[in-house]
Write a protein that holds these residues in place. Sequence first.
Motif, short mmCIF file in Angstrom:
data_model
loop_
_atom_site.label_atom_id
_atom_site.label_comp_id
_atom_site.label_asym_id
_atom_site.label_seq_id
_atom_site.Cartn_x
_atom_site.Cartn_y
_atom_site.Cartn_z
N ASN A 75 42.05 26.13 50.75
CA ASN A 75 43.00 26.93 49.94
C ASN A 75 42.78 26.94 48.82
N THR A 76 43.04 28.09 48.00
CA THR A 76 43.15 28.30 46.52
C THR A 76 44.59 28.38 46.08
N CYS A 77 45.03 27.46 44.98
CA CYS A 77 46.38 27.48 44.56
C CYS A 77 47.15 26.88 45.53
N LEU A 78 46.83 26.12 46.51
CA LEU A 78 47.59 25.56 47.70
C LEU A 78 47.87 26.38 48.75
N CYS A 79 48.04 27.72 48.55
CA CYS A 79 48.69 28.64 49.63
C CYS A 79 47.66 29.70 50.07
N ILE A 80 46.66 29.96 49.26
CA ILE A 80 45.81 31.16 49.50
C ILE A 80 44.47 30.98 50.01
N ALA A 81 44.34 31.24 51.54
CA ALA A 81 43.09 30.84 52.05
C ALA A 81 41.79 31.41 51.38
N ASN A 82 40.99 30.75 51.32
CA ASN A 82 39.51 31.06 50.68
C ASN A 82 38.77 31.85 51.89
N VAL A 83 38.49 32.88 51.42
CA VAL A 83 37.58 34.09 52.29
C VAL A 83 36.48 34.40 51.99
N LEU A 84 36.02 34.31 50.71
CA LEU A 84 34.63 34.70 50.18
C LEU A 84 33.81 33.68 50.32
N THR A 85 32.53 34.15 50.68
CA THR A 85 31.33 33.48 50.89
C THR A 85 30.50 33.40 49.48
N THR A 86 30.10 32.27 48.95
CA THR A 86 29.36 32.31 47.87
C THR A 86 27.89 32.01 48.27
N VAL A 87 26.84 32.60 47.51
CA VAL A 87 25.46 32.34 47.71
C VAL A 87 24.88 32.00 46.38
N ASN A 88 24.47 30.47 46.48
CA ASN A 88 23.96 29.83 45.16
C ASN A 88 22.55 29.94 45.16
N ILE A 89 21.99 30.29 43.82
CA ILE A 89 20.60 30.47 43.51
C ILE A 89 20.42 29.27 42.60
N ASP A 90 19.45 28.22 42.91
CA ASP A 90 18.86 27.31 42.03
C ASP A 90 17.44 27.43 41.58
N PHE B 210 41.79 38.95 47.74
CA PHE B 210 41.75 37.62 47.39
C PHE B 210 42.13 37.32 45.97
N ASN B 211 41.09 37.98 45.04
CA ASN B 211 41.44 37.72 43.54
C ASN B 211 42.82 38.30 43.05
N THR B 212 43.48 39.20 43.69
CA THR B 212 44.86 39.61 43.31
C THR B 212 45.86 38.61 43.52
N LYS B 213 45.72 38.16 44.88
CA LYS B 213 46.48 37.03 45.34
C LYS B 213 46.46 35.91 44.28
#
Length: 322
Positions: free
Chosen positions: A165-180, A73-76
């Motif tokens: 999507n990120t950059c209009l054409c790259i599907a977001n596939v990573l889940t993020t855990v937020n700690i507050d 994902f990050n390479t794309k």
Amino acid sequence: MTKYTTLATATAVSASSSPGEINRYSISDGHYSNSNLPVEARNKSWNDDFFDLEESSEIIAVFDFDYATMEDFNTKVGVASLAAFFLYPPVFGLAVLGCAPCFLRRNVEWSARSQHVALTRDGIRFVRDRRPTCWGLPCTDAGRSSKTVPYDKITDCDIEEPAGNTCLCIANVLTTVNIDTASSGGPGNHKELKITGLTDPVGFKKLVWAMKRYCAASSGGLGQQPVTAESMHRDAGNSNGKADQRSHQEGESVALLLREIRDELRELRKSGKSAGGIGGGAASAAATVEAATEMVDILATSTPADGQGADTDEHSSSLNIV
């Protein structure tokens, strides 16, 4: 690939070996003493061996990152960002001169595989290990950094599912855990800790909340003594002792009051005897004094000074009016 588990008799079992075979990474019995931890902390397994050098008794569970998906994902995203620099020729020229396209994939890999996270007895421990950057030269290395968020400081732990999507054409596939924590938030909705790319974000969230409840219960138990039959009996004994002391004080007050009444009646009695020969009024007053004297005698006999029958005779004898 080495696989670790949090069972009390945990062993590091090679994925290519038979189930009963133990390789050189075996963990001796008692390596993890998780029998007294929440159910969510048991039977956890992982492949990341980064925390092997840490104190084994402090590690509750390690959670793996999906490095392959993160790198892809990050390479794309990096390639799409470089393509966007065509709109800014000076910036794109500098990127080409710096060999950014050549080292893009390597930088993404270095950055992704430097991330490690574990739940310890103290809190969430997130580590970014020392890693190469830019061209991979020693002078461009990034140092190791770590952060621990204590369980008692956590106010929220939620999961941000991938969408859009990120950059209009790259599907977001990573889940993020937020700690507050209490100190997070503010401008830009700052998070105390953001962990992206875990293979089991739901299990991570469940275990964080379970450990928070466990630590809260443990700290509460240290500050408060459990209620037992012995403590109840001790408290009851203390209450009875206070009640006896209060009854004793009240008895002394009553005895003092009766003594004062006795002295007054003695004076009235003497006065009645000296005026005995003057009419019927004196006789009536003498009769009243006699009745009052008998009443005081009765009260003095029935009221112990300290609430116990053993001292009744002593106080009664001291209050008899003669």
